[in-house]
Design a protein around this motif. Sequence first.
Motif, PDB file in Angstrom:
ATOM      1  N   CYS A 164       0.858  -1.177   0.000  1.00 41.84           N
ATOM      2  CA  CYS A 164       0.000   0.000   0.000  1.00 41.84           C
ATOM      3  C   CYS A 164       0.896   1.230   0.000  1.00 41.84           C
ATOM      4  O   CYS A 164       1.718   1.386   0.905  1.00 41.84           O
TER       5      CYS A 164
ATOM      6  N   CYS B 260      -8.204  -3.716   0.880  1.00 44.76           N
ATOM      7  CA  CYS B 260      -7.976  -2.270   0.833  1.00 44.76           C
ATOM      8  C   CYS B 260      -7.144  -1.823   2.018  1.00 44.76           C
ATOM      9  O   CYS B 260      -7.319  -2.331   3.120  1.00 44.76           O
TER      10      CYS B 260
ATOM     11  N   TRP C 197      -8.837   6.028   1.945  1.00 46.44           N
ATOM     12  CA  TRP C 197      -8.894   4.644   1.471  1.00 46.44           C
ATOM     13  C   TRP C 197      -8.297   4.515   0.084  1.00 46.44           C
ATOM     14  O   TRP C 197      -8.308   5.458  -0.707  1.00 46.44           O
TER      15      TRP C 197
ATOM     16  N   GLN D 205      -8.128   1.935  -3.579  1.00 50.79           N
ATOM     17  CA  GLN D 205      -9.112   1.279  -4.436  1.00 50.79           C
ATOM     18  C   GLN D 205      -9.136  -0.217  -4.235  1.00 50.79           C
ATOM     19  O   GLN D 205     -10.055  -0.883  -4.680  1.00 50.79           O
ATOM     20  N   GLY D 206      -8.141  -0.763  -3.569  1.00 48.37           N
ATOM     21  CA  GLY D 206      -8.127  -2.182  -3.272  1.00 48.37           C
ATOM     22  C   GLY D 206      -7.430  -3.014  -4.325  1.00 48.37           C
ATOM     23  O   GLY D 206      -7.248  -2.602  -5.474  1.00 48.37           O
TER      24      GLY D 206
END
Length: 123
Positions: free
Chosen positions: A21, A94, A113, A115-116
């Motif tokens: 991430c 996510c 957050w 987008q996963g």
Amino acid sequence: VQLQASGGGLVQAGGFLKLSCAAPGRTFSSTTMGWFRQAPGKEREFVAVISWSGGRTYVADSVKGRFTISRDNAKNTVYLQVNSLEPEDTAVYCCAAGSSPYSGTYFDEYDTWGQGTLVTVSS
């Protein structure tokens, strides 16, 4: 600013992946970070959380012993190592940045957050 999760894919049961991430253009080295997942037809589920320093981590009971969260603040990246994958782990994963240093297991404790990334585990 969006977070970008990557590293998902199709794996056989028992396999592993390392999810990443990142937040291009943003530094979140002082932010609690979490991972959540959402399987088809199911509600979003907490997976893991890590403090800003990486000194404290917590993972959901459903993945304890198989998943590990870590971070490299020098690279502005948070990781989720997912081992011994099971078909029930199939979901979009996510990452999220906490709204406070005490953000925990509830999704409303996070205000940014990504987008996963899709993890699909075949039996």
